[in-house]
Structures are given as C-alpha cells and as structure tokens.
Design an enzyme around this catalytic site. Sequence first.
Site, PDB file in Angstrom:
ATOM      1  N   TYR A   1       0.830  -1.209   0.000  1.00 45.80           N
ATOM      2  CA  TYR A   1       0.000   0.000   0.000  1.00 45.80           C
ATOM      3  C   TYR A   1       0.862   1.255   0.000  1.00 45.80           C
ATOM      4  CZ  TYR A   1      -4.166   2.767   1.314  1.00 45.80           C
ATOM      5  OH  TYR A   1      -5.213   3.643   1.355  1.00 45.80           O
TER       6      TYR A   1
ATOM      7  N   SER B   1       1.445  -7.742   1.941  1.00 44.03           N
ATOM      8  CA  SER B   1       0.452  -6.786   2.416  1.00 44.03           C
ATOM      9  C   SER B   1      -0.566  -6.501   1.310  1.00 44.03           C
ATOM     10  CB  SER B   1       1.145  -5.519   2.927  1.00 44.03           C
ATOM     11  OG  SER B   1       0.237  -4.701   3.627  1.00 44.03           O
ATOM     12  N   GLN B   2      -0.694  -5.241   0.841  1.00 42.67           N
ATOM     13  CA  GLN B   2      -1.596  -5.000  -0.278  1.00 42.67           C
ATOM     14  C   GLN B   2      -1.240  -5.893  -1.454  1.00 42.67           C
ATOM     15  OE1 GLN B   2      -3.046  -1.005  -2.315  1.00 42.67           O
ATOM     16  NE2 GLN B   2      -1.042  -1.588  -3.136  1.00 42.67           N
TER      17      GLN B   2
ATOM     18  N   ASP C   1       0.536  -8.693  14.309  1.00 43.71           N
ATOM     19  CA  ASP C   1       0.281  -7.792  13.185  1.00 43.71           C
ATOM     20  C   ASP C   1      -1.054  -7.085  13.373  1.00 43.71           C
ATOM     21  OD1 ASP C   1      -0.054  -6.500  10.775  1.00 43.71           O
ATOM     22  OD2 ASP C   1       0.397  -8.259   9.534  1.00 43.71           O
TER      23      ASP C   1
ATOM     24  N   HIS D   1       3.720  -6.246  11.387  1.00 42.82           N
ATOM     25  CA  HIS D   1       3.426  -6.323   9.956  1.00 42.82           C
ATOM     26  C   HIS D   1       4.648  -6.602   9.097  1.00 42.82           C
ATOM     27  CE1 HIS D   1       0.775  -6.050   6.603  1.00 42.82           C
ATOM     28  NE2 HIS D   1       1.340  -4.967   6.098  1.00 42.82           N
TER      29      HIS D   1
END
Length: 322
Positions: free
Chosen positions: A92, A187-188, A273, A303
């Site tokens: 992101y 992640s994203q 996370d 994360h």
Amino acid sequence: MALFDLPPDELRAHRSTSVEPDDFDAFWSKTLQEAREHDLDARFTPVDAGLATVRVWDVTFAGSGGHPVKGWLVLPAAATGPLPLVVEFVGYGGGRGLPHEHLLWASSGRAHFVMDTRGQGSAWGGGGGTPDPVGGAPAYPGFMTRGIDAPEHYYYRRVFTDAVRAVEAARSHPLADAARTVALGTSQGGGIALAVGGLVPDLAGVAPDVPFLCDFPRAVTLTDRHPYREIGLYLRTHRGHREGALRTLSYFDGVHFAARGRAPALFSTALEDQTCPPSTVFAAFNAWAHDDKAIEVYDFNDHEGGGPHQEAVRLRWLGARA
C-alpha cells in the site's frame, strides 16, 4: 502490542462472516471481459539500469479501462529460453520503484515482473508512474473508500483488473514461461495476489505474505491501524452507510477469491500484526480451495512478518513449482 487476536487454535478454524455476493462470478467475468475489449498493447522497452547481472525492460500495458499501466520486467542477463515467471504486486502506497530494488527473483534464475499500482507510488520506495484517471464519490483520504458507493466504482476493481492484465502482459514476453507463473506480494500486494489467484485459473502457485484486503467485516472493527481505519473514519462521517460499504467490499474480499484458488499456495502471517490481523489472513487461508496450501506463522512479529526469513521460505517453496 503482544497477542491481541484469536488464540492460535482458533485461528486455524476461523471463518469470515463476509457474505459472498450472488453475482460475484458474473461481476468479475463482466469486469474482465470489458477490460479485454481493449488491446493489451504490451510494450517492452529495454532500459540500461547500470546492472551487469540482469536485463531490464520498462513495460507498459493496457489495464482497466484501457488505461496505461507501468511495470518492470527483470531477467537474468544470460537468459536465452523461457524462464519461470514471478509476477509481483506491491504494498500500500508504494509503486514499482527502481529496477535495482528488484533483484531477488531474477537472481534465482526467474523472470520477474513488477506491476505499478495505479494512483500509488508516493508514500515509500522508489516511486511509481501510473496515474488513476477515474474520479469518484466523496472518499476519506487514501484509497480504501474511493468509489465505495458501488462495486462498479470501487478503486480495487481497477487495481485487480490491472493485476490480471499484468499477468497476461508478462506472459506475452518470449522469455517468460506462461505455464510456470506464480503470483505473489506482501500486504496489499498479497491481497492483490489473492485476487489474481481467484481470477486466473492456470497459475503454478500463489504466495501472499501478510495479505491485506481480507475478511473486511472483522478487519474494520478489530484494528484501528491504517489502511483499514480509513473505512471506519469514512463511516464515522457517512453514518448509516455501513451495510452498503460492506456490500461493496464483499466483491473485493480475499476470502471469496481464496474460495476459487486453483493453485498451490503459501501464506504467511504474524501474530502481533495490527495492520493485517492474523485472523483476517487465516480467514483467507482457511478458505483457499486448493489442497496444497501452507502458512508460515511468525509468533512475535508485527506487519514486517517474516521479512528476509520469509523470502528464504518462498525461494524454497518456489523451487518445486516454478
């Protein structure tokens, strides 16, 4: 924060309460059909990146709406035949960055395609170069609520479509082996890889690390960390829009793409996370339809997940698949 989510044994059984739309498959079939009405127009321009061990191409292809999307293709310098292909999606706020940021997969003897994320690339890393020319209804700053008034308008409809077209563009290069294509990201990027895993039927593998965009009903009420928090802040102003927002998000929930996963998969999660809580990751992992699946769990990490340790796990895992 230490452990804040479900206990480990409950994570293994957790299922999302996200309701799959009745027209989920029809929605995505129509979306991709509309995108394919535009010529893919994949263009590969050689770039001198000052690197001796790899060759680099600056790539442009037509994504959602025919809009130009950028990417990098990085190959071992001595490559002469079709190579296993890794298609990567980024986290992101980031973009495709600079070529020297992407040396791992080419160093392992694979073709490596990195997709720029439209409208992003200004928060970290080496930047991006793909605008998002589509406007929308009022939204909270960030990307999570852009077009949340309807699935047809939602930002990630364009991003996920770009991602499917990125796989098609990367596979069109003569030095890429389409039959040995793996989608991955963190992640994203992991959430986008999950969507690709549900929309592209013939991948050799999918590897989402600490994936975002999963189990929206739980995520938006469990964590107050961004980017999920953007949705709560939007709803704090737009009172009474919760059900409509969750309906839109259900078309983009990694849980529903996972239910259509037809390739081996390697997930990872971290139990501390707060950005992508472990229960949301396990919701997608537990829904993944292919029997060949595994998840790496990092007990005391946030994360960042497994970081370089997870990269080593992925290298070993891909060794048997692509």
